[in-house]
Structure formats: structure tokens, C-alpha cells
Design a protein around this motif. Structure first.
Motif, PDB file in Angstrom:
ATOM      1  N   ASP A 140     -64.283 -47.856 -35.413  1.00 37.67           N
ATOM      2  CA  ASP A 140     -63.249 -46.893 -35.810  1.00 37.67           C
ATOM      3  C   ASP A 140     -63.953 -45.662 -36.351  1.00 37.67           C
ATOM      4  O   ASP A 140     -64.471 -44.862 -35.596  1.00 37.67           O
ATOM      5  N   LYS A 141     -64.025 -45.515 -37.660  1.00 38.09           N
ATOM      6  CA  LYS A 141     -64.695 -44.356 -38.245  1.00 38.09           C
ATOM      7  C   LYS A 141     -66.163 -44.634 -38.539  1.00 38.09           C
ATOM      8  O   LYS A 141     -66.949 -43.713 -38.723  1.00 38.09           O
ATOM      9  N   LYS A 142     -66.521 -45.916 -38.612  1.00 42.07           N
ATOM     10  CA  LYS A 142     -67.897 -46.292 -38.901  1.00 42.07           C
ATOM     11  C   LYS A 142     -68.371 -47.353 -37.909  1.00 42.07           C
ATOM     12  O   LYS A 142     -67.574 -47.990 -37.243  1.00 42.07           O
ATOM     13  N   HIS A 181     -71.671 -39.726 -41.492  1.00 46.82           N
ATOM     14  CA  HIS A 181     -70.597 -39.379 -40.568  1.00 46.82           C
ATOM     15  C   HIS A 181     -70.985 -39.731 -39.129  1.00 46.82           C
ATOM     16  O   HIS A 181     -72.073 -39.400 -38.666  1.00 46.82           O
TER      17      HIS A 181
END
Length: 333
Positions: A140-142, A181
Motif C-alpha cells: 500500500d503506502k509502505k 517515502h
């Protein structure tokens, strides 16, 4: 598992199995239990105390359903697709097989040692292995350590990973990390939309995102490292300890060492050590690689990307260091 042997060694689909008969595991030969219910499609399973190396246990409803979808999807265009076919040259049974292509749909965590064993076995015997992560394991984001170990690398796709949710296949590619990020592009194929080999071998024409080298990127990196140093980040402390014994300091190295790296995803801030060695070792690649890997070993950081050759990444990191050092003469003077 969806198939099992009868006493006569005939392979039987669980959906058509006779509940009155006894069925056996094609790998270990032990007696299997047939299961079916409202949530799970009919399938066979070992008893809790069995330890079969050929098949994973505790299959989820998602895993069972995706195997059937993939099997039907593959056989739309090619009847050579086989489901849970035991390999003749390996004690393994992939989820799906098409000649020398093996497909593994991973819906639950897998130990690194077990993954390394399976990947190594497939490649030694000349199989191409295609791993797809199920819904809960898709990024997902990581990117977790588990997800990273399933990643692959190529010039066209960069770091990439395959996932499958509700029958839709997704390719995550040009995966790139800067500090905390993550960035990536992705391409998806709905169920039954294209032949599976075409999806696996799809051409990516999109170029990877540019890594911006600038004075500001150096300032930003030093600020970030200074914060982590004050917070006593364990990984940063290891780097600082290494530098201290060489009369260096984390925040007072040559400015070009702080340029962002396309390969931060693999080595994180240890890239500073690689670049310092590059600067000190007169660009002797083999010596740099040896000393860098020794540092990683001493700090108990091991290569966990079993589907990617570390040597290739080290060589690319070396070429990147040459580029960054040359760029510094233009940007930082």
C-alpha cells in the motif's frame, strides 16, 4: 489443495470427490481430509499433525479461489496449464504449472528460508517462477520486509512486484524509496482479460522517475540524518560508529555522498558507506564490494532479496557513484 490421489493413484478434484472414499496426498502419501463449507470451496487438507514439505498448509479461502481462477484463466488460451501438478525433478508442487513456468500465489506469510529454498530449486532446474501476492500481502503506502523478499528487478521495470486481488493482477513497477517515502507505478489486468504469458511478459515503456541531484537535496539529506542521529536511530548509530573509528562524522562527509540514490530501497542509508568506500578505494570495484559486504555482515544486515542478484545491484550502485561524483563537480562548485 484441490486435488488428491485415490488408492489407485488417480488424481481427483475435491469438488467431485466421493466422501465415502479415502484420498491421499500426492506428495507425502498420507491420508487427507476433504473439507467444504459456505466460505471455503471443496478442498483436501492434511491433519494438524502432518508435516508435508510439498504443499503449504492452512490454505485460505482466498488462496483456493485464486488458484481456480488462475487455472481457468490460463486454460482459456492454453490447455497446457496444470493445477497443483507435482514436479518430477523437485519435491515441490507449485500452485500452477505451464511447461517450465511455475506460478505461486502467496496469500499468507512465508519464511525467508523456505522462499529461498523454493526459488533456488526452481531456478536450478530451469523453471521460471512467477510469484503473486494476495490481498493482505499487497503493498500500500509502505513495503514490508516480507513484500521486499518477493520483489524482482529488471532494466525495463526496475524493482517490481506482482499482486492479485479479487482476480485482478497488478504489476507494481519502478518502485523507488527516498527516506521513508515509497513511490511506484502500476498496471492492472482484470480477470480473463489477456493470456497469462502476455501479462507476465508485458512490455513497460515508461522510463523510471528521475533522481534529482541538487544542492537542496544534499541539505535535505543532512537535515534528515541529523534528526535521526539525535533520536539515536539504531541503524544510523551503526553508521556513525563505523565512521567514528575512521575519524569521520556522519554529517561532515563529501557533499556528493548525500545525493539521493535510485537503490536506497535495497541498502537504505548504508549507501553512504558504499560511496565513502568508492571515494577511498580509488574506484576498485571488487575491493569496494568486498569491504561493503563485510560492513553489512558485521552490522548483521543481510541481503533478503532472494529473487534479485545482489551483484547486479552493487554494480549499478557503483555506476551511480561515478555519475554522482561527476555531477557534483558541476552542481556543488
Amino acid at each position: 489443495m484441490l486435488f488428491a490421489f485415490t488408492k489407485e493413484k488417480q488424481l481427483v478434484d475435491a469438488s467431485g470427490a466421493d466422501a465415502r472414499k479415502t484420498y491421499y496426498c500426492p506428495d507425502c502419501g498420507s491420508v487427507l481430509i476433504r473439507k467444504a463449507g459456505k466460505l471455503l470451496i471443496p478442498h483436501f487438507a492434511h491433519t494438524a499433525n502432518e508435516n508435508c514439505q510439498g504443499m503449504s498448509e492452512g490454505e485460505t479461502a482466498e488462496h483456493l479461489n485464486l488458484k481456480k481462477i488462475f487455472y481457468q484463466w490460463g486454460r482459456q488460451d492454453d490447455q497446457h496449464w496444470k493445477l497443483e501438478e507435482p514436479l518430477k525433478d523437485l519435491p515441490q508442487r507449485p500452485d500452477l504449472l505451464n511447461q517450465k513456468l511455475v506460478v505461486e500465489i502467496q496469500c499468507s506469510p512465508l519464511k525467508t528460508s523456505r522462499l529461498e529454498e523454493r526459488v533456488s530449486g526452481y531456478r536450478q532446474m530451469g523453471y521460471q517462477d512467477w510469484w503473486l501476492l494476495g490481498r493482505k500481502l499487497c503493498p500500500d503506502k509502505k513495503f514490508t520486509a516480507l513484500q521486499k523478499q518477493f520483489c524482482s528487478f529488471s532494466k525495463a521495470r526496475g524493482v517490481h512486484l506482482w499482486g492479485i486481488k479479487a482476480g485482478t493482477i497488478t504489476l507494481f513497477y519502478h518502485i523507488y524509496q527516498r527516506d521513508q517515502h515509497y513511490h511506484y507505478s502500476k498496471k492492472s489486468w482484470p480477470k480473463y482479460s489477456e493470456p497469462l504469458p502476455m501479462i507476465l511478459n508485458t512490455t513497460i515503456r515508461e522510463t523510471p522517475p528521475k533522481v534529482i541531484l541538487s544542492k537542496q537535496s544534499v541539505i535535505d539529506k543532512k537535515t534528515h540524518l541529523g534528526l535521526k542521529l539525535r533520536q539515536s536511530d539504531p541503524k544510523i548509530r551503526k553508521i556513525q560508529d563505523y565512521l567514528y573509528h575512521r575519524y569521520e562524522h556522519l554529517l561532515y562527509l563529501s557533499d556528493w555522498l548525500y545525493f539521493p540514490s535510485r537503490y536506497f530501497f535495497f541498502y537504505q542509508d548504508d549507501i553512504l558507506i558504499f560511496r565513502l568506500l568508492f571515494q577511498q578505494e580509488a574506484k576498485n570495484a571488487d575491493r569496494i564490494f568486498k569491504k561493503f559486504l563485510l560492513y553489512r555482515e558485521k552490522t548483521q544486515q543481510h541481503w533478503s532479496f532472494c529473487r534479485i542478484a545482489e551483484r547486479e545491484i552493487l554494480e549499478r550502485l557503483y555506476l551511480e557513484a561515478i555519475f554522482c561524483q561527476r555531477k557534483a563537480k558541476i552542481l556543488l562548485t
